[in-house]
Scaffold this motif. Sequence first.
Motif, PDB file in Angstrom:
ATOM      1  N   SER A   1       0.206   3.457  44.577  1.00  0.00           N
ATOM      2  CA  SER A   1       0.157   4.825  45.116  1.00  0.00           C
ATOM      3  C   SER A   1      -1.296   5.255  45.298  1.00  0.00           C
ATOM      4  O   SER A   1      -2.195   4.752  44.620  1.00  0.00           O
ATOM      5  N   ASP A   2      -1.501   6.207  46.207  1.00  0.00           N
ATOM      6  CA  ASP A   2      -2.855   6.725  46.425  1.00  0.00           C
ATOM      7  C   ASP A   2      -3.317   7.511  45.190  1.00  0.00           C
ATOM      8  O   ASP A   2      -2.564   8.298  44.608  1.00  0.00           O
ATOM      9  N   LEU A   3      -4.580   7.277  44.807  1.00  0.00           N
ATOM     10  CA  LEU A   3      -5.110   7.899  43.599  1.00  0.00           C
ATOM     11  C   LEU A   3      -6.073   9.053  43.909  1.00  0.00           C
ATOM     12  O   LEU A   3      -6.916   9.398  43.079  1.00  0.00           O
ATOM     13  N   GLY A   4      -5.954   9.624  45.076  1.00  0.00           N
ATOM     14  CA  GLY A   4      -6.864  10.692  45.461  1.00  0.00           C
ATOM     15  C   GLY A   4      -6.873  11.868  44.503  1.00  0.00           C
ATOM     16  O   GLY A   4      -7.891  12.554  44.347  1.00  0.00           O
ATOM     17  N   TRP A   5      -5.736  12.121  43.852  1.00  0.00           N
ATOM     18  CA  TRP A   5      -5.650  13.231  42.908  1.00  0.00           C
ATOM     19  C   TRP A   5      -6.621  13.092  41.732  1.00  0.00           C
ATOM     20  O   TRP A   5      -6.951  14.079  41.062  1.00  0.00           O
ATOM     21  N   LEU A   6      -7.076  11.856  41.468  1.00  0.00           N
ATOM     22  CA  LEU A   6      -7.937  11.608  40.308  1.00  0.00           C
ATOM     23  C   LEU A   6      -9.249  12.384  40.403  1.00  0.00           C
ATOM     24  O   LEU A   6      -9.828  12.783  39.384  1.00  0.00           O
ATOM     25  N   ARG A   7      -9.712  12.646  41.620  1.00  0.00           N
ATOM     26  CA  ARG A   7     -10.994  13.325  41.805  1.00  0.00           C
ATOM     27  C   ARG A   7     -10.975  14.757  41.259  1.00  0.00           C
ATOM     28  O   ARG A   7     -12.029  15.309  40.921  1.00  0.00           O
ATOM     29  N   SER A   8      -9.802  15.343  41.182  1.00  0.00           N
ATOM     30  CA  SER A   8      -9.713  16.737  40.725  1.00  0.00           C
ATOM     31  C   SER A   8      -9.285  16.850  39.266  1.00  0.00           C
ATOM     32  O   SER A   8      -9.119  17.965  38.756  1.00  0.00           O
ATOM     33  N   GLU A   9      -9.140  15.713  38.582  1.00  0.00           N
ATOM     34  CA  GLU A   9      -8.746  15.747  37.174  1.00  0.00           C
ATOM     35  C   GLU A   9      -9.905  16.225  36.304  1.00  0.00           C
ATOM     36  O   GLU A   9     -11.031  15.712  36.419  1.00  0.00           O
ATOM     37  N   PRO A  10      -9.677  17.210  35.412  1.00  0.00           N
ATOM     38  CA  PRO A  10     -10.754  17.656  34.508  1.00  0.00           C
ATOM     39  C   PRO A  10     -11.104  16.563  33.499  1.00  0.00           C
ATOM     40  O   PRO A  10     -10.249  15.777  33.083  1.00  0.00           O
ATOM     41  N   GLY A  11     -12.395  16.511  33.141  1.00  0.00           N
ATOM     42  CA  GLY A  11     -12.835  15.537  32.153  1.00  0.00           C
ATOM     43  C   GLY A  11     -12.954  14.123  32.682  1.00  0.00           C
ATOM     44  O   GLY A  11     -13.070  13.176  31.901  1.00  0.00           O
ATOM     45  N   VAL A  12     -12.935  13.959  34.011  1.00  0.00           N
ATOM     46  CA  VAL A  12     -12.961  12.632  34.623  1.00  0.00           C
ATOM     47  C   VAL A  12     -14.069  12.572  35.671  1.00  0.00           C
ATOM     48  O   VAL A  12     -14.222  13.496  36.473  1.00  0.00           O
ATOM     49  N   SER A  13     -14.833  11.475  35.659  1.00  0.00           N
ATOM     50  CA  SER A  13     -15.856  11.221  36.684  1.00  0.00           C
ATOM     51  C   SER A  13     -15.512   9.919  37.380  1.00  0.00           C
ATOM     52  O   SER A  13     -15.477   8.851  36.744  1.00  0.00           O
ATOM     53  N   VAL A  14     -15.234   9.984  38.676  1.00  0.00           N
ATOM     54  CA  VAL A  14     -14.858   8.793  39.435  1.00  0.00           C
ATOM     55  C   VAL A  14     -16.116   8.036  39.844  1.00  0.00           C
ATOM     56  O   VAL A  14     -17.018   8.594  40.467  1.00  0.00           O
ATOM     57  N   ILE A  15     -16.175   6.766  39.478  1.00  0.00           N
ATOM     58  CA  ILE A  15     -17.331   5.922  39.787  1.00  0.00           C
ATOM     59  C   ILE A  15     -17.113   5.173  41.095  1.00  0.00           C
ATOM     60  O   ILE A  15     -17.998   5.109  41.946  1.00  0.00           O
ATOM     61  N   GLU A  16     -15.915   4.604  41.257  1.00  0.00           N
ATOM     62  CA  GLU A  16     -15.547   3.894  42.487  1.00  0.00           C
ATOM     63  C   GLU A  16     -14.129   4.299  42.859  1.00  0.00           C
ATOM     64  O   GLU A  16     -13.280   4.514  41.975  1.00  0.00           O
ATOM     65  N   PHE A  17     -13.899   4.355  44.168  1.00  0.00           N
ATOM     66  CA  PHE A  17     -12.564   4.760  44.621  1.00  0.00           C
ATOM     67  C   PHE A  17     -12.252   4.078  45.948  1.00  0.00           C
ATOM     68  O   PHE A  17     -13.094   4.015  46.841  1.00  0.00           O
ATOM     69  N   ASP A  18     -11.008   3.587  46.055  1.00  0.00           N
ATOM     70  CA  ASP A  18     -10.557   3.001  47.324  1.00  0.00           C
ATOM     71  C   ASP A  18      -9.030   3.064  47.364  1.00  0.00           C
ATOM     72  O   ASP A  18      -8.348   2.095  47.017  1.00  0.00           O
ATOM     73  N   GLY A  19      -8.506   4.211  47.731  1.00  0.00           N
ATOM     74  CA  GLY A  19      -7.064   4.361  47.861  1.00  0.00           C
ATOM     75  C   GLY A  19      -6.320   4.201  46.544  1.00  0.00           C
ATOM     76  O   GLY A  19      -6.225   5.134  45.743  1.00  0.00           O
ATOM     77  N   GLY A  20      -5.800   3.023  46.328  1.00  0.00           N
ATOM     78  CA  GLY A  20      -5.042   2.747  45.112  1.00  0.00           C
ATOM     79  C   GLY A  20      -5.873   2.132  44.012  1.00  0.00           C
ATOM     80  O   GLY A  20      -5.312   1.649  43.010  1.00  0.00           O
TER      81      GLY A  20
END
Length: 294
Positions: free
Chosen positions: A231-250
């Motif tokens: 599944s697409d993980l785009g929602w992760l960017r708006s999660e509190p307490g989380v810093s996205v280092i790398e992202f590519d769809g799933g």
Amino acid sequence: MLTLSGITKSYGERRVLDDVSFDVSAGGLTGFVGGNGAGKTTTMRILLGVLARDAGEVTLDDRPLREADRRGFGYMPEERGLYPKMKVHEHIAYLARLHGFAKSDAGDRAGALLERLGLGERLGDPVEALSLGNQQRAQIAAALVHDPQVLILDEPFSGLDPLAVDVVADVLQERAARGASVLFSSHQLDVVERLCDDLVIIAGGRIRASGPRDQLRAEHSIRRYELVSSSDLGWLRSEPGVSVIEFDGGYALFDADADADAERVLARAVGEGGVRAFTPQHPSLAQIFKEVIK
């Protein structure tokens, strides 16, 4: 076990070793890493009795290290020290005889070890005819031929191609498995990380970190995770307490401020469906090294 306690060394006003303390366990490989001028070679020379320490103590199996003990050590200096005109097998056998082995036994030991190190076809060649990498293998043979119980090697993998690194690594692991204490320095952090049971990091003459490899990883780890989902993980960017280092769809690599944040991300990903992997990421030796010498 070889133990250094509070080793200090100065040249005039310049202190090059300051309270250096660590253990080199029997039956294991200890990697000794640090930048140029960090104090690695000075420490090794004190262990060998080549340099005098200003303070501190070196013990072997809980008793003061004696000169007779040092004579049985195996040592490989960073600079090559073999006689260039001597034939390879003759040279290593000669060194075995200096350690008290009979002529025939010395020759057999030298031949078997050189064969094991990949120099079987070069036994009759003079040392100076070998490539730099093969001279390095011969230098390692010189340190090992008398079957020492303590090995001190300064940059043993320098100048070796990947296949030669594997051969030398296997030989050192075999010696450790037979009970030897092996201390070696190297700038090749990936090799140190792969081989060593214990790590010692030195900078500016001081020990910045030491201990079992996995313990150091745990002590210096950050909450970093790899998440793979269909599944697409785009929602992760708006999660509190989380810093996205790398992202590519799933796919996402992210840091979490707390364990609870990581657990919440995993719970949501499972709820969204299609989780394929959720893996904590451990720091590499290179990352730990950069952190502790700041």
